[in-house]
Design an enzyme around this catalytic site. Structure first.
Site, short mmCIF file in Angstrom:
data_model
loop_
_atom_site.label_atom_id
_atom_site.label_comp_id
_atom_site.label_asym_id
_atom_site.label_seq_id
_atom_site.Cartn_x
_atom_site.Cartn_y
_atom_site.Cartn_z
N ARG A 65 -33.64 -42.64 -23.58
CA ARG A 65 -32.91 -42.43 -22.31
C ARG A 65 -31.77 -43.43 -22.19
O ARG A 65 -30.69 -43.10 -21.69
CB ARG A 65 -33.87 -42.63 -21.12
CG ARG A 65 -34.80 -41.49 -20.93
CD ARG A 65 -35.54 -41.61 -19.58
NE ARG A 65 -36.62 -40.65 -19.56
CZ ARG A 65 -36.49 -39.35 -19.33
NH1 ARG A 65 -35.31 -38.85 -19.06
NH2 ARG A 65 -37.53 -38.55 -19.35
N ASN A 107 -27.93 -37.06 -4.58
CA ASN A 107 -28.66 -35.94 -5.19
C ASN A 107 -29.07 -34.95 -4.10
O ASN A 107 -29.18 -35.31 -2.94
CB ASN A 107 -29.91 -36.47 -5.90
CG ASN A 107 -30.68 -35.39 -6.63
OD1 ASN A 107 -30.08 -34.50 -7.23
ND2 ASN A 107 -31.99 -35.43 -6.56
N HIS A 109 -32.27 -32.36 -3.33
CA HIS A 109 -33.63 -32.06 -3.80
C HIS A 109 -34.17 -30.89 -2.98
O HIS A 109 -34.03 -30.87 -1.74
CB HIS A 109 -34.51 -33.30 -3.63
CG HIS A 109 -35.91 -33.08 -4.13
ND1 HIS A 109 -36.24 -33.11 -5.46
CD2 HIS A 109 -37.05 -32.77 -3.45
CE1 HIS A 109 -37.52 -32.84 -5.59
NE2 HIS A 109 -38.04 -32.64 -4.39
N LYS A 171 -31.54 -22.77 -2.00
CA LYS A 171 -30.19 -22.96 -2.57
C LYS A 171 -29.09 -22.58 -1.59
O LYS A 171 -28.05 -23.21 -1.52
CB LYS A 171 -30.04 -22.15 -3.86
CG LYS A 171 -30.63 -22.80 -5.09
CD LYS A 171 -30.15 -22.07 -6.33
CE LYS A 171 -30.94 -22.45 -7.55
NZ LYS A 171 -30.32 -21.89 -8.77
C1 GRF Z 1 -31.21 -26.91 -6.70
O1 GRF Z 1 -32.18 -26.27 -5.91
C2 GRF Z 1 -31.47 -28.39 -6.75
O2 GRF Z 1 -31.98 -28.91 -5.58
C3 GRF Z 1 -32.49 -28.48 -7.84
O3 GRF Z 1 -32.04 -27.56 -8.82
C4 GRF Z 1 -31.33 -26.51 -8.16
C5 GRF Z 1 -30.00 -26.38 -8.84
O4 GRF Z 1 -29.49 -25.09 -8.71
N1 GRF Z 1 -32.66 -29.83 -8.32
P1 GRF Z 1 -28.10 -24.67 -9.37
O5 GRF Z 1 -28.12 -25.07 -10.83
O6 GRF Z 1 -27.02 -25.40 -8.62
O7 GRF Z 1 -28.00 -23.20 -9.20
#
Ligand code: GRF
Length: 190
Positions: A65, A107, A109, A171
């Site tokens: 990493r 971020n 989530h 989303k």
């Molecule tokens: C989102 O729901 C985010 O919170 C999660 O992954 C998804 C990403 O979706 N970590 P996309 O690739 O932007 O369509």
């Protein structure tokens, strides 16, 4: 000109919503680069299609990493990036990397943190049987999904929801909430 990197691993729908939001309002004041650890990420093509610079750094080419994060940081420095936006970036970042972007990395989530941390937040919420879940935008700290919460929005879970339908509903909320939150943060750079 503010330089922003958006880090993705998958379809990039949130990345696209962010870029469109800022292009409508701040076209000449902000420049985006999309970076993926997954060279096959669908989002890379979506970004290219709208004329955004993309970079892929395949994490499989790095033994540790630390090595991956060092390369990522090198790219970010070369590009003179001011702010890092994680949007569906499915890699855990090292403490050193996170600390070097302290206060300059956020971020999104797909749950109401602190509930359902981790990579399977949507499925975990369904399995647990909660009736409300949602999305959280937060600062990134070295403990995964533990950074200070900036904003949240909720989604109701219906009886006929499955992982896919719930993920889509979340989303939709992320695509509205995350650009709004970023605009409030970026305003002092623009
Ligand atoms: C989102 O729901 C985010 O919170 C999660 O992954 C998804 C990403 O979706 N970590 P996309 O690739 O932007 O369509």
């Amino acid at each position: 000109m503010m330089n922003v990197a958006i880090l993705i691993s998958g379809t990039g729908s949130i990345m696209l919503a962010i870029i469109k939001h800022f292009h409508l309002r701040y076209q000449n004041k902000i420049s985006f680069t999309v970076i993926s650890n997954n060279p096959d990420a669908l989002g890379l093509q979506k970004a290219k299609d709208i004329g955004i610079k993309t970079i892929s750094i395949n994490h499989k080419n790095y033994k540790t990493r630390e090595q991956f994060d060092t390369e990522l940081n090198r790219e970010l420095q070369d590009l003179k990036i001011d702010f890092v936006v994680l949007a569906g970036f499915m890699r855990i970042l090292t403490k050193n990397f996170v600390e070097s972007w302290n206060g300059k990395m956020t971020n999104t989530h797909p749950s109401l943190l602190p509930s359902f941390k981790g990579a399977n937040a949507v499925r975990d919420a369904l399995d647990y049987g909660v009736k409300i879940t949602g999305t959280t935008v937060h600062w990134v700290s070295s403990d995964v999904d533990c950074g200070k919460i900036i904003a949240q929005d909720f989604v109701m879970i219906n009886q006929d929801d499955n992982e896919l339908s719930l993920q889509e509903k979340i989303k939709q909320k992320e695509q509205i909430l995350y650009p709004k939150v970023l605009e409030e943060i970026f305003i002092k750079f623009l």
